[in-house]
Design a protein around this motif. Structure first.
Motif, PDB file in Angstrom:
ATOM      1  N   CYS A 121      -8.265  10.501 -20.233  1.00 32.56           N
ATOM      2  CA  CYS A 121      -7.096  11.189 -20.771  1.00 32.56           C
ATOM      3  C   CYS A 121      -7.097  11.245 -22.296  1.00 32.56           C
ATOM      4  N   ASP A 122      -7.903  10.409 -22.949  1.00 33.29           N
ATOM      5  CA  ASP A 122      -7.987  10.417 -24.403  1.00 33.29           C
ATOM      6  C   ASP A 122      -8.777  11.607 -24.934  1.00 33.29           C
ATOM      7  N   GLY A 123      -9.511  12.289 -24.058  1.00 35.55           N
ATOM      8  CA  GLY A 123     -10.313  13.428 -24.489  1.00 35.55           C
ATOM      9  C   GLY A 123     -11.753  13.047 -24.746  1.00 35.55           C
ATOM     10  N   ALA A 124     -12.618  14.060 -24.694  1.00 34.65           N
ATOM     11  CA  ALA A 124     -14.057  13.833 -24.713  1.00 34.65           C
ATOM     12  C   ALA A 124     -14.543  13.170 -26.001  1.00 34.65           C
ATOM     13  N   ARG A 125     -14.086  13.663 -27.145  1.00 32.78           N
ATOM     14  CA  ARG A 125     -14.630  13.139 -28.400  1.00 32.78           C
ATOM     15  C   ARG A 125     -14.244  11.678 -28.595  1.00 32.78           C
ATOM     16  N   THR A 126     -13.021  11.320 -28.232  1.00 37.85           N
ATOM     17  CA  THR A 126     -12.595   9.927 -28.354  1.00 37.85           C
ATOM     18  C   THR A 126     -13.385   9.036 -27.403  1.00 37.85           C
ATOM     19  N   VAL A 127     -13.606   9.519 -26.181  1.00 40.61           N
ATOM     20  CA  VAL A 127     -14.403   8.756 -25.213  1.00 40.61           C
ATOM     21  C   VAL A 127     -15.814   8.523 -25.753  1.00 40.61           C
ATOM     22  N   LEU A 128     -16.419   9.578 -26.295  1.00 42.88           N
ATOM     23  CA  LEU A 128     -17.782   9.466 -26.831  1.00 42.88           C
ATOM     24  C   LEU A 128     -17.828   8.528 -28.034  1.00 42.88           C
ATOM     25  N   ASP A 129     -16.898   8.683 -28.966  1.00 38.57           N
ATOM     26  CA  ASP A 129     -16.904   7.835 -30.165  1.00 38.57           C
ATOM     27  C   ASP A 129     -16.740   6.360 -29.789  1.00 38.57           C
ATOM     28  N   ARG A 130     -15.872   6.088 -28.818  1.00 36.15           N
ATOM     29  CA  ARG A 130     -15.678   4.707 -28.371  1.00 36.15           C
ATOM     30  C   ARG A 130     -16.972   4.155 -27.768  1.00 36.15           C
ATOM     31  N   ALA A 131     -17.666   4.971 -26.987  1.00 33.86           N
ATOM     32  CA  ALA A 131     -18.913   4.529 -26.371  1.00 33.86           C
ATOM     33  C   ALA A 131     -20.001   4.305 -27.418  1.00 33.86           C
ATOM     34  N   LEU A 132     -20.086   5.199 -28.393  1.00 37.48           N
ATOM     35  CA  LEU A 132     -21.097   5.045 -29.439  1.00 37.48           C
ATOM     36  C   LEU A 132     -20.841   3.802 -30.284  1.00 37.48           C
ATOM     37  N   ASP A 133     -19.579   3.541 -30.613  1.00 42.74           N
ATOM     38  CA  ASP A 133     -19.249   2.328 -31.375  1.00 42.74           C
ATOM     39  C   ASP A 133     -19.683   1.081 -30.608  1.00 42.74           C
ATOM     40  N   ALA A 134     -19.394   1.053 -29.311  1.00 43.00           N
ATOM     41  CA  ALA A 134     -19.771  -0.102 -28.496  1.00 43.00           C
ATOM     42  C   ALA A 134     -21.283  -0.220 -28.393  1.00 43.00           C
ATOM     43  N   ALA A 135     -21.976   0.910 -28.279  1.00 43.09           N
ATOM     44  CA  ALA A 135     -23.438   0.885 -28.168  1.00 43.09           C
ATOM     45  C   ALA A 135     -24.071   0.364 -29.458  1.00 43.09           C
ATOM     46  N   ARG A 136     -23.543   0.789 -30.601  1.00 44.62           N
ATOM     47  CA  ARG A 136     -24.101   0.313 -31.865  1.00 44.62           C
ATOM     48  C   ARG A 136     -23.876  -1.193 -32.043  1.00 44.62           C
ATOM     49  N   ARG A 137     -22.689  -1.668 -31.643  1.00 43.34           N
ATOM     50  CA  ARG A 137     -22.430  -3.111 -31.735  1.00 43.34           C
ATOM     51  C   ARG A 137     -23.371  -3.877 -30.818  1.00 43.34           C
ATOM     52  N   LEU A 138     -23.538  -3.374 -29.599  1.00 43.29           N
ATOM     53  CA  LEU A 138     -24.400  -4.048 -28.631  1.00 43.29           C
ATOM     54  C   LEU A 138     -25.850  -4.061 -29.111  1.00 43.29           C
ATOM     55  N   SER A 139     -26.282  -2.941 -29.665  1.00 39.67           N
ATOM     56  CA  SER A 139     -27.645  -2.856 -30.183  1.00 39.67           C
ATOM     57  C   SER A 139     -27.844  -3.823 -31.352  1.00 39.67           C
TER      58      SER A 139
ATOM     59  N   ALA B  23     -18.881  19.382 -15.560  1.00 38.56           N
ATOM     60  CA  ALA B  23     -18.389  18.021 -15.802  1.00 38.56           C
ATOM     61  C   ALA B  23     -16.907  18.052 -16.146  1.00 38.56           C
ATOM     62  N   PRO B  24     -16.033  18.325 -15.154  1.00 39.04           N
ATOM     63  CA  PRO B  24     -14.608  18.467 -15.448  1.00 39.04           C
ATOM     64  C   PRO B  24     -13.838  17.153 -15.545  1.00 39.04           C
ATOM     65  N   ASN B  25     -14.483  16.024 -15.249  1.00 35.72           N
ATOM     66  CA  ASN B  25     -13.742  14.762 -15.154  1.00 35.72           C
ATOM     67  C   ASN B  25     -13.186  14.285 -16.493  1.00 35.72           C
ATOM     68  N   VAL B  26     -13.871  14.604 -17.577  1.00 32.93           N
ATOM     69  CA  VAL B  26     -13.376  14.250 -18.919  1.00 32.93           C
ATOM     70  C   VAL B  26     -13.113  15.550 -19.672  1.00 32.93           C
ATOM     71  N   PRO B  27     -11.848  15.872 -19.970  1.00 36.77           N
ATOM     72  CA  PRO B  27     -11.528  17.133 -20.653  1.00 36.77           C
ATOM     73  C   PRO B  27     -12.292  17.289 -21.963  1.00 36.77           C
ATOM     74  N   GLY B  28     -13.000  18.420 -22.096  1.00 35.23           N
ATOM     75  CA  GLY B  28     -13.752  18.693 -23.312  1.00 35.23           C
ATOM     76  C   GLY B  28     -15.194  18.235 -23.286  1.00 35.23           C
ATOM     77  N   TRP B  29     -15.608  17.521 -22.238  1.00 39.31           N
ATOM     78  CA  TRP B  29     -16.987  16.996 -22.180  1.00 39.31           C
ATOM     79  C   TRP B  29     -18.014  18.132 -22.241  1.00 39.31           C
ATOM     80  N   GLU B  30     -17.689  19.246 -21.588  1.00 39.31           N
ATOM     81  CA  GLU B  30     -18.633  20.367 -21.530  1.00 39.31           C
ATOM     82  C   GLU B  30     -18.777  21.083 -22.873  1.00 39.31           C
ATOM     83  N   GLU B  31     -17.787  20.905 -23.765  1.00 34.59           N
ATOM     84  CA  GLU B  31     -17.847  21.582 -25.065  1.00 34.59           C
ATOM     85  C   GLU B  31     -18.638  20.793 -26.108  1.00 34.59           C
TER      86      GLU B  31
END
Length: 283
Positions: A21-39, A68-76
């Motif tokens: 529900c937060d939208g695609a870009r927020t979901v992606l940014d959150r995942a990238l932040d976590a990936a960089r910390r983990l790395s 990929a309709p599950n996360v709004p904006g993911w396809e864009e």
């Protein structure tokens, strides 16, 4: 999300809620932040990041993820480019979650050592991974194995009408929706496989399982695999396994071996690790 050594040994893991529900870009940014910390945490002991693998829902085509309709904006989002830029890894490989799970089964699981194989994921959704010449087949548009779009009868609405006929009928999610309409209350897929299922719901379930088993047998006839691996939440249901085994024996000229998936809930995660390792080896 996890980091792993080049031999596939998992080093560190972290779990994130998608919060679509937060939208695609927020979901992606959150995942990238976590990936960089983990790395970074892993790198202090194990050295720099060599490659990254990403498993996503939908169909990966060029610089977009489609269907990929599950996360709004993911396809864009230009997801492959954003991942390459955001992870700063020498190599990044992205594929859909079923193809990724197939890659994991091919490297470490039920399809290991096969030249030709079939992975079928039956859970909330429905999809297949095809293996030929020891490699996962993506197809001309990255959509090989999207069996949820298979038509069940002539003339029925298909993808162009926004429908996925087979998935709507036989997947766990589709079965639960159809059973809920029939029962007049919410029914889960788990309930449908319980011991005290009302007769009308049992008929619905058994017809769907028969149709699913027939689809898997037909795929085996087309592909002629050495092994068929069943994954996803419905894969271990004895009623499905027995139907698939019986139809493979009766219908396939050369019946393949049927096996359960080696990886369960972490199939996509293991698949992402397999994608990263494949990018290193050029597979």
């Amino acid at each position: 999300m996890a980091t792993a050594a080049p031999d596939g040994t998992v080093l560190r893991t972290v779990r994130l809620a998608t919060l679509a529900c937060d939208g695609a870009r927020t979901v992606l940014d959150r995942a990238l932040d976590a990936a960089r910390r983990l790395s970074g945490e892993t790198g202090r002991d194990a050295g720099p990041l060599l490659a990254a693998g990403v498993a996503t829902f939908g169909v990966v085509r060029d610089d977009r993820v489609l269907l990929a309709p599950n996360v709004p904006g993911w396809e864009e989002l230009p997801l492959p480019r954003l991942l390459r830029d955001g992870l700063a890894a020498p190599a990044v490989r992205l594929d859909n979650d079923v193809n990724a799970a197939t890659a994991a089964e091919l490297r470490w699981g039920g399809l290991a050592g096969t030249g030709t194989g079939l992975y079928v994921n039956v859970g909330t959704g429905l999809g297949a991974g095809l293996v030929a010449d020891g490699r996962v087949v993506r197809g001309a548009n990255g959509a090989a194995g999207e069996i949820g779009y298979l038509l069940r009868s002539p003339g029925e609405p298909g993808h162009a009408a926004g429908r996925a006929p087979l998935e709507e009928d036989v997947s766990g999610g589709g079965l639960a929706r159809r059973a809920s309409v029939l029962a007049g209350r919410e029914i889960t897929a788990r309930e449908l496989f319980g011991a005290s299922v009302p007769a009308e719901l049992r008929v619905l379930r058994d017809r769907a399982l028969g149709e699913l088993a027939m689809t898997i047998a037909n795929l085996a006839i087309v592909l002629d695999p050495e092994r068929v691996v069943l994954g996803g939440g419905m894969a271990a249901e004895p009623a499905l396994v027995s139907r698939v085994e019986g139809l493979l024996d009766r219908a396939a000229p050369f019946p393949p071996v049927l096996k359960p998936a080696h990886f369960g809930a972490d199939a996509a995660l293991r698949g992402a690790l397999a994608l990263a390792l494949d990018s290193l080896s050029g597979a």
